[in-house]
Scaffold this active site. Sequence first.
Site, PDB file in Angstrom:
ATOM      1  N   HIS A   1      53.507  49.295 -17.060  1.00 24.07           N
ATOM      2  CA  HIS A   1      54.290  48.764 -15.935  1.00 24.07           C
ATOM      3  C   HIS A   1      54.568  49.920 -14.979  1.00 24.07           C
ATOM      4  CE1 HIS A   1      54.969  45.114 -18.283  1.00 24.07           C
ATOM      5  NE2 HIS A   1      55.352  45.895 -19.276  1.00 24.07           N
TER       6      HIS A   1
ATOM      7  N   CYS B   1      48.418  49.441 -35.531  1.00 25.21           N
ATOM      8  CA  CYS B   1      48.524  49.344 -36.987  1.00 25.21           C
ATOM      9  C   CYS B   1      47.228  49.897 -37.562  1.00 25.21           C
ATOM     10  CB  CYS B   1      48.704  47.905 -37.444  1.00 25.21           C
ATOM     11  SG  CYS B   1      50.254  47.163 -36.918  1.00 25.21           S
TER      12      CYS B   1
ATOM     13  N   SER C   1      47.173  46.627 -32.207  1.00 26.12           N
ATOM     14  CA  SER C   1      47.955  45.465 -31.801  1.00 26.12           C
ATOM     15  C   SER C   1      48.013  45.277 -30.283  1.00 26.12           C
ATOM     16  CB  SER C   1      49.362  45.502 -32.401  1.00 26.12           C
ATOM     17  OG  SER C   1      50.050  46.657 -32.004  1.00 26.12           O
TER      18      SER C   1
END
Length: 268
Positions: free
Chosen positions: A123, A146, A118
Amino acid sequence: MKKNPEQRIELHGFNNLTKSLSFNMYDICFTRTKEEREAYIEYIDEEYSAERLTKILKNVSDIIGAHVLNIAQQDYVPQGASVTVLVSEGPIVEVPTESFHESPGPLPDNVVMQLDKSHITVHTYPEYHPSDGISTFRADIDVSTCGEISPLKALHYLIHSFDTDIMTIDYRVRGFTRDKDGKKLFIDHNISSIQNYIPEEIKKDFDMIDVNIYQSHIFHTKCRIRDFDLNNYLFGYTKDELTKAEVEEITEKLTTEMDEIFYGTNMN
């Protein structure tokens, strides 16, 4: 070839369990002056620019067998960067039997796994204490997949990609999938600890604490570097240029900072 029990389970439809890995790393540095602090932040922004972070995430996507759909990357002013990689299913060439075992994953030069995915994000957060001389760099990486493989197989490479003093690692399996008879499956692989996905040569360098909620499929591991060498935390000079009192003071500040991050509490 004898198959694991997980491989023999016949599903109703596709495997839609969501497996999420959060990898948080911290790099600590002592900066005596404003100039040293600015130089450290500049070094971090260059070392972990959006461009380099994108390369790291692309390698993660290779390790988990993802097909990259879209990449968004941004360097921020005055500091920090973010990258988001949207990924989708890749062609399943062969059932990745090694993914069912608790063991460290591969590095990018020997990737062979392909499966459904997915997204992957990173960050960065360079910051500093306003008056105490401590500068801290943090990077947060999230890998959500997934399919059959756990994103924990990317953990070895992530640790390999960053110079870390402290790591906080969280892993959770969410949702459920169904077998062909309609029975819910809330997890499709055995796991006792995140530590089993970290190579022994890395584990020997860290003190580690586990907090796991097995019935909820939630796993948490914290790691703190074991050996402290002040020279690794000084920016642009060595401890030989410091007085004994300065060495003791700076060492106390750095170790306190590391303890506070590791234990998640302020210390007097």
